[in-house]
Enzyme design. Structure first.
Site, short mmCIF file in Angstrom:
data_model
loop_
_atom_site.label_atom_id
_atom_site.label_comp_id
_atom_site.label_asym_id
_atom_site.label_seq_id
_atom_site.Cartn_x
_atom_site.Cartn_y
_atom_site.Cartn_z
N ASP A 10 21.02 -6.55 26.90
CA ASP A 10 20.77 -5.46 25.99
C ASP A 10 21.45 -4.10 26.50
OD1 ASP A 10 19.25 -5.49 28.19
OD2 ASP A 10 17.37 -4.81 27.36
N ASP A 15 23.05 -3.20 32.37
CA ASP A 15 23.60 -4.39 31.99
C ASP A 15 25.30 -4.14 31.85
OD1 ASP A 15 21.49 -5.90 30.15
OD2 ASP A 15 21.37 -3.75 30.31
N ASP A 235 20.28 -5.30 36.65
CA ASP A 235 20.96 -6.80 36.11
C ASP A 235 22.07 -7.17 36.97
OD1 ASP A 235 19.21 -6.37 34.08
OD2 ASP A 235 20.50 -5.39 32.46
#
Ligand code: BDR
Ligand code: CA
Length: 303
Positions: A10, A15, A235
């Site tokens: 997302d 990310d 992440d």
């Protein structure tokens, strides 16, 4: 042979760093990136993902859009820092199709060697499991960023990715596949100090330059603004742990997700001491070796 992996994202700043590490690391083969609503709307997370990959020259890695909202709940809860629109140049459209179908097709057609790396609310993954439960036996392993043994960042007990879609998360933990949970207990111990952010920025690649910009933003906010010792790139820890699992200290135990609690929805309940008597279903991350984490980050972004 590089490990084939799929990222479900997302995109958000962290990310994006994870994507660039995965795309560039010689030990990984990034088969594709599926997108979901979370940090921002699906349109924004998909656009940010394309911009991240395209600006670094990875225009051949498929990006497939998935769920635009959680299974049962409204999307919400993200901050301005999460809901960022990247300005990197974009060169293409997303690959036609639906992420859930692409996940099922790609996993079922594989040799059973794919590592699935969800870095976002687990909506796409839950829908893929619902569509084709056999993916749980075809995937080699799931290594996800989400949850926490202790604490939370959306409530006293819930981490963002799980809090956004607890019902989806619950079905992922109940699917019977091998899961490694890289939660807040791990990511909070892998803070990147300004001097290491500078080392990344000095690497001679396009993806390191992009990461450098993203890290600058995080260092500015978290180190200079909040007084933390470094920036938390949640992440990236999960991607690094696929390359070098030994960087994590884990406990194999039973995990379930609270979906109905009025104060505790989205809590990952980790039965570290076996009090429930349930069979362990997850390798829960408890700690991380920062030096090994940062080495994998440099390997992924340099060279
Ligand atoms: C997680 O939530 C998102 O904002 C980040 O991208 C990360 O996946 C951390 O709680
Ligand atoms: Ca994320």
């Amino acid at each position: 042979m590089p490990t084939p992996i799929i990222l479900d994202v997302d995109t958000g700043y962290d990310d994006a760093v994870a994507i660039l590490m995965a795309a560039g690391h010689p030990a990984l083969h990034l088969l594709g990136v599926t997108t979901v609503a979370g940090n921002a709307s699906l349109a924004v997370t998909t656009d940010n993902t394309l911009r991240t990959l395209d600006a670094a020259g990875y225009t051949d890695i498929p990006v497939i859009a998935g769920a635009h909202r959680p299974l049962l709940r409204e999307l919400g809860g993200s901050t301005d820092a999460q809901n960022q629109h990247f300005g990197f140049p974009r060169q293409r459209e997303a690959t036609p199709g639906y992420a859930v179908d692409w996940l099922v097709q790609t996993i079922m057609a594989s040799a059973g060697d794919i590592v699935l790396v969800p870095l976002a609310p687990l909506t796409n993954i839950a829908l893929a499991l619902h569509k084709e439960p056999r993916i749980a036996r075809k995937v080699k392993e799931v290594v996800l960023m989400g949850g926490a043994v202790h604490g939370g960042n959306m409530s006293p007990v819930a981490e963002f990715n799980i809090w956004i879609d607890p019902e989806a998360a619950r079905s992922v933990w109940q699917a019977g596949w091998p899961i490694t949970m890289v939660g807040l207990d791990v990511t909070g111990r892998a803070l990147i100090p300004p001097e290491d952010a500078a080392r990344v920025k000095a690497l001679p690649t396009a993806r390191a330059a992009i990461t450098g910009e993203l890290l600058d933003f995080c260092v500015q906010r978290e180190v200079l603004g909040w007084g933390k010792p470094g920036a938390q790139i949640f992440d990236a820890c999960a991607v690094a742990a696929v390359v070098d699992p030994g960087m994590l200290t884990t406990k194999h135990c039973f995990v379930d997700v609270e979906t109905t609690g009025t104060l505790t929805a989205g809590m990952t309940v980790c039965d570290l001491d076996g009090q429930t008597g349930h069979t362990p279903n997850c390798h829960v991350g408890l700690d991380i070796d920062y030096a090994r984490f940062f080495r994998v980050m440099l390997e992924g972004l340099g060279g």
